[in-house]
Design an enzyme around this catalytic site. Structure first.
Site, PDB file in Angstrom:
ATOM      1  N   CYS A 133       0.838  -1.204   0.000  1.00 21.80           N
ATOM      2  CA  CYS A 133       0.000   0.000   0.000  1.00 21.80           C
ATOM      3  C   CYS A 133       0.876   1.260   0.000  1.00 21.80           C
ATOM      4  CB  CYS A 133      -0.915   0.005   1.217  1.00 21.80           C
ATOM      5  SG  CYS A 133      -1.981   1.455   1.233  1.00 21.80           S
ATOM      6  N   LYS A 150       2.014  -9.612  -0.605  1.00 21.23           N
ATOM      7  CA  LYS A 150       1.869  -8.778  -1.803  1.00 21.23           C
ATOM      8  C   LYS A 150       2.741  -7.550  -1.602  1.00 21.23           C
ATOM      9  CE  LYS A 150      -1.536  -6.636  -4.792  1.00 21.23           C
ATOM     10  NZ  LYS A 150      -1.864  -5.310  -4.316  1.00 21.23           N
ATOM     11  N   ASN A 205       1.022  -8.445 -11.108  1.00 21.21           N
ATOM     12  CA  ASN A 205      -0.055  -7.462 -10.955  1.00 21.21           C
ATOM     13  C   ASN A 205       0.392  -6.114 -11.523  1.00 21.21           C
ATOM     14  OD1 ASN A 205      -0.971  -5.305  -8.367  1.00 21.21           O
ATOM     15  ND2 ASN A 205      -2.511  -6.166  -9.730  1.00 21.21           N
ATOM     16  N   GLY A 206      -0.589  -5.436 -12.104  1.00 19.78           N
ATOM     17  CA  GLY A 206      -0.344  -4.086 -12.594  1.00 19.78           C
ATOM     18  C   GLY A 206      -0.752  -3.926 -14.040  1.00 19.78           C
ATOM     19  N   ASP A 207      -1.813  -3.130 -14.257  1.00 20.73           N
ATOM     20  CA  ASP A 207      -2.261  -2.755 -15.603  1.00 20.73           C
ATOM     21  C   ASP A 207      -2.782  -3.929 -16.432  1.00 20.73           C
ATOM     22  OD1 ASP A 207      -1.391  -0.294 -14.809  1.00 20.73           O
ATOM     23  OD2 ASP A 207       0.401  -0.269 -16.065  1.00 20.73           O
ATOM     24  N   GLY A 209      -6.759  -5.449 -10.594  1.00 16.94           N
ATOM     25  CA  GLY A 209      -7.261  -4.489  -9.612  1.00 16.94           C
ATOM     26  C   GLY A 209      -8.268  -3.545 -10.233  1.00 16.94           C
ATOM     27  N   ARG A 210      -7.771  -2.386 -10.658  1.00 17.06           N
ATOM     28  CA  ARG A 210      -8.682  -1.302 -11.052  1.00 17.06           C
ATOM     29  C   ARG A 210      -9.611  -1.643 -12.206  1.00 17.06           C
ATOM     30  NH1 ARG A 210      -3.918   2.783 -11.545  1.00 17.06           N
ATOM     31  NH2 ARG A 210      -3.014   0.790 -12.174  1.00 17.06           N
TER      32      ARG A 210
END
Ligand code: FMN
Length: 251
Positions: free
Chosen positions: A22, A61, A124-126, A148-149
Site C-alpha cells: 500500500c 503482496k 499485478n499491474g495494468d 485491480g482497477r
C-alpha cells in the site's frame, strides 16, 4: 502483526495475505504497507513471525521496491520465500510511482524465471483486458495475474478473461441487461457480506466507476441520485427505473 494474524486465523480464511504494497501516505509514511520496503530486515522478521504464528498459508503482496533506485524485488522474493511464504504477488511499480506510469513487468518476469524460486508468482499491474492477461502469462510465465482497477464497476471482466484464456476467443459482449443483473448481484452480495450501509458504500464506488451508463443522454441526474443512495430499496428503485424507462429508449 503476530497478534493480528492469530485473530484473522480465527475467522478461518484460506490464506493470510500480508500487504507490503500500500503506497498511500498515511500508511507507507508510517512505515506500514509499502513503507516496509525501507526496512527489509524488519519486513522479513515480521513475515517469518507471522508464518510461524499461524497454520494457514501466508502470502505476501508487495511492489518492486521503494523507488527507482531501490528495485530490490528479485533478491527480496528469494528472502521472502526463505521465510516460508506460500506465494508472492508483485505489483510492477515502486512505492514512489504510486499508481502512475506503466507497471514494469520485466522484474516480475525475472523473479519468476529465477531458478531458485519455487513458490507461485502472481503478477499485478495494468492487466485491463483479456488479451493483456494472456500476454502477461505467455511473456512472463507467471502463475497467475491479479486484476485491480479494471474490475471496478466491471466484475464481469474475470469471466471475460477466463473465457479468453481457456478458448483463445473473446466472449461475446454481455448485454447491458446482463451487466445490470451482475451489478444487482454484486449489490446483494455486498450487503449480505458487510451490512446495508457499508454494502451500499462499497457498491456506490463500483457504480461511480462503471462504464455501463456512459453515453446515455440526460443521465446526469440519475447518476447523481444513484451515487447518493443510502438503502438497498432506493438503489433498487433507481436500477429498476434505468431498466424500465431509460434503457428501452436506448435500444
Ligand atoms: C482504491 C484502491 C484500493 C486498493 N486496496 C488494496 C488493498 O486493500 N490491498 C491490496 O493488496 N491492494 C490494494 N490495492 C492495489 C491493487 O490491488 C493493485 O495492486 C493495484 O491497483 C495495481 O493493479 P491494477 O493496475 O490492476 O489496478 C488498491 C488499489 C486501489 C486503486
Amino acid at each position: 502483526m503476530v497478534d493480528a494474524a492469530r485473530r484473522c486465523e480465527e475467522a478461518n480464511p484460506d490464506v493470510l495475505d500480508i500487504n507490503f504494497g500500500c503506497p498511500v501516505k498515511k500508511v507507507a509514511g508510517k512505515g506500514a504497507g509499502a513503507g516496509m520496503l525501507r526496512d527489509i530486515p524488519l519486513l522479513l522478521k515480521i513475515t517469518r513471525a507471522v508464518v510461524d504464528a499461524v497454520k494457514i498459508p501466508v502470502t505476501v503482496k508487495t511492489r518492486l521496491g521503494w523507488d527507482h533506485d531501490s528495485k530490490i524485488i528479485v533478491d527480496l522474493a528469494e528472502r521472502l520465500q526463505d521465510c516460508g511464504i506460500a506465494a508472492l504477488t508483485i505489483h510492477g511499480r515502486t512505492r514512489s510511482q504510486m499508481y502512475t506510469g506503466e507497471a514494469d513487468w520485466t522484474l516480475i518476469g525475472e523473479v519468476k524465471n529465477n531458478p531458485r524460486m519455487r513458490i507461485p508468482i502472481i503478477g499485478n499491474g495494468d492487466v485491463t483486458t483479456p488479451q493483456i492477461a494472456k500476454e502477461r502469462f505467455d511473456r512472463y510465465g507467471v502463475d497467475a495475474v491479479m486484476v485491480g482497477r479494471a474490475s471496478f464497476g466491471c466484475p464481469w471482466i474475470f469471466k471475460e478473461m477466463k473465457y479468453y484464456l481457456e478458448t483463445g476467443e473473446l466472449l461475446p459482449p454481455l448485454s447491458i441487461r446482463e451487466k445490470m443483473s451482475v451489478l444487482r448481484r454484486q449489490l446483494r452480495e455486498s450487503v449480505a457480506r458487510l451490512d446495508e450501509r457499508r454494502g451500499i458504500l462499497h457498491i456506490r464506488r463500483h457504480l461511480a466507476a462503471t462504464p455501463l451508463f456512459k453515453g446515455i443522454p440526460n443521465f446526469r441526474d440519475t447518476r447523481i441520485a444513484m451515487l447518493q443512495v443510502n438503502t438497498v430499496d432506493e438503489l433498487t428503485a433507481i436500477l429498476d427505473k434505468i431498466e424500465c424507462d431509460i434503457l428501452p429508449e436506448q435500444i
